[in-house]
Design an enzyme around this catalytic site. Structure first.
Site, PDB file in Angstrom:
ATOM      1  N   GLY A 108     -30.403 -27.175  10.428  1.00  0.00           N
ATOM      2  CA  GLY A 108     -30.730 -26.524   9.245  1.00  0.00           C
ATOM      3  C   GLY A 108     -29.684 -25.934   8.533  1.00  0.00           C
ATOM      4  CG  ASP A 153     -34.274 -28.479   7.346  1.00  0.00           C
ATOM      5  OD1 ASP A 153     -34.995 -29.027   8.008  1.00  0.00           O
ATOM      6  OD2 ASP A 153     -33.077 -28.843   7.556  1.00  0.00           O
TER       7      ASP A 153
HETATM    8  O1  PMV Z   1     -31.970 -32.764  10.836  1.00  0.00           O
HETATM    9  P1  PMV Z   1     -32.689 -31.657  10.248  1.00  0.00           P
HETATM   10  O2  PMV Z   1     -32.639 -30.425  10.875  1.00  0.00           O
HETATM   11  O3  PMV Z   1     -32.228 -31.577   8.654  1.00  0.00           O
HETATM   12  O4  PMV Z   1     -34.074 -32.043  10.234  1.00  0.00           O
HETATM   13  C1  PMV Z   1     -34.789 -33.040   9.479  1.00  0.00           C
HETATM   14  C2  PMV Z   1     -36.204 -33.335   9.613  1.00  0.00           C
HETATM   15  C3  PMV Z   1     -36.837 -34.693   8.869  1.00  0.00           C
HETATM   16  O5  PMV Z   1     -38.117 -34.854   9.065  1.00  0.00           O
HETATM   17  C4  PMV Z   1     -36.189 -35.940   9.773  1.00  0.00           C
HETATM   18  C5  PMV Z   1     -36.431 -35.027   7.235  1.00  0.00           C
HETATM   19  C6  PMV Z   1     -37.057 -33.986   6.567  1.00  0.00           C
HETATM   20  O6  PMV Z   1     -36.713 -33.811   5.473  1.00  0.00           O
HETATM   21  O7  PMV Z   1     -38.087 -33.303   6.999  1.00  0.00           O
END
Ligand code: PMV
Length: 314
Positions: A108, A153
């Site tokens: 994040g 996030d």
């Molecule tokens: O990669 P990160 O930490 O930004 O997590 C993304 C999470 C997803 O579910 C793949 C995308 C989202 O927007 O929730």
């Protein structure tokens, strides 16, 4: 403002439910309070504009002297949203962003940097806003620069609390039955969440019923995981994480490196392990008995993890 001051925001990690959360399924995420971004506010001469300096090599320095042109930088977008909302003009100030969060690794980093920046600007402006409003600005910025984010996030990062999150629904704080220990191991490979999300979208478009079935299964695991966490049953949580990992592999978002670290953690006695976030690289997480953490961590490092973070969720 005459003195230096500092604002901050944490990293986050998704425990269960990534990818399916984009399609309305629930997801669980927790903040990583020890890994943070800091926004130091430093007075600047009159007329100098807003100068944002960051230790991100892709975005080292941005000087904003006017908002007349449409912005193509997430820092400028966030600043613009905030100043517009408060009806304030551009301040003359320098904000130095220092992030300890690795980029593009599922922690994040993007949302945390924007949250710290907004909070730093609030100090400059002598204003305070509710977390709900700050969260909405971070989400707007994420949407412009990161495709179709679910919003998980920014939510975990702004509120700094474990959450059970469903897109478009009120935020629910996750009850933690008893504290549990997580290890977070970085493959050292940066991967684009935007690309992983759009690849899953393509899979979905080819065969909606089949992929929807996988999303539903993930949603059911998240709900079971929530119950396990509420009663402190971390043996069950581990098994649920293992099952979630199988589905993420079927969605093509795991990788050889992630699979290897997941296996190493399980072989060393972790209760369960899976990738976390967008996948294809970035981090995996393992839930471990506290007394076993040192051994699992050491095996993960021996197997090539570039960093292993340890945190207790409580
Ligand atoms: O990669 P990160 O930490 O930004 O997590 C993304 C999470 C997803 O579910 C793949 C995308 C989202 O927007 O929730």
């Amino acid at each position: 403002m005459t003195m230096k001051s500092i604002a901050t925001a944490p990293a986050k990690i998704i425990l269960l439910g990534e990818h399916a959360v984009v399609y309305g399924q629930p997801s669980i995420a927790v903040p990583l309070l020890s890994l943070r971004v800091y926004a130091k506010v430093v007075p600047a001469p009159q007329g100098s504009g807003l100068c944002i300096v960051s230790n991100d090599i892709d975005n080292p320095e941005l000087i904003i002297t006017s908002f007349n042109q449409s912005s193509t930088h997430s820092f400028a977008t966030a600043a613009h949203l905030l100043l517009d909302y408060l009806g304030k003009s551009l301040p003359d100030v320098k904000i130095v962003l220092r992030s300890d969060i690795p980029v593009a690794s599922g922690l994040g980093s993007g949302a945390a940097v924007i949250t710290a920046l907004i909070r730093g600007l609030l100090i400059v402006l002598g204003a305070s806003l509710s977390d709900d409003i700050v969260n909405s600005f971070v989400y707007e910025t994420e949407k412009l620069f990161h495709g179709t984010p679910s919003g998980i996030d920014n939510t975990v990062i702004v509120y700094e609390e474990p959450v059970y999150f469903v897109r478009g629904h009120p935020i629910e704080r996750l009850e933690i039955g008893r504290p549990f220990t997580l290890l977070i191991a970085d493959t050292g490979i940066s991967a684009s969440t935007k690309k992983a999300v759009s690849d899953v979208r393509r899979l979905y478009d080819v065969n909606p019923p089949s992929i929807e079935g996988l999303f539903n299964s993930i949603g059911a695991l998240v709900n079971a995981g929530r119950k396990a966490i509420e009663v402190g049953d971390y043996q069950s949580l581990g098994s649920i994480m293992n099952e979630n990992q199988i589905i993420l592999r079927n969605l093509t978002v795991s990788s050889a490196e992630l699979d290897k670290l997941v296996q190493v953690a399980r072989d060393a006695g972790a209760l369960g392990a899976k990738l976390s976030g967008g996948g294809r690289g970035g981090n995996m997480i393992a839930v471990v008995e506290p007394e076993n953490a040192v051994l699992v961590k050491s095996d993960l490092l021996d197997a090539g993890a570039s960093h292993v973070y340890q945190t207790v969720v409580s």
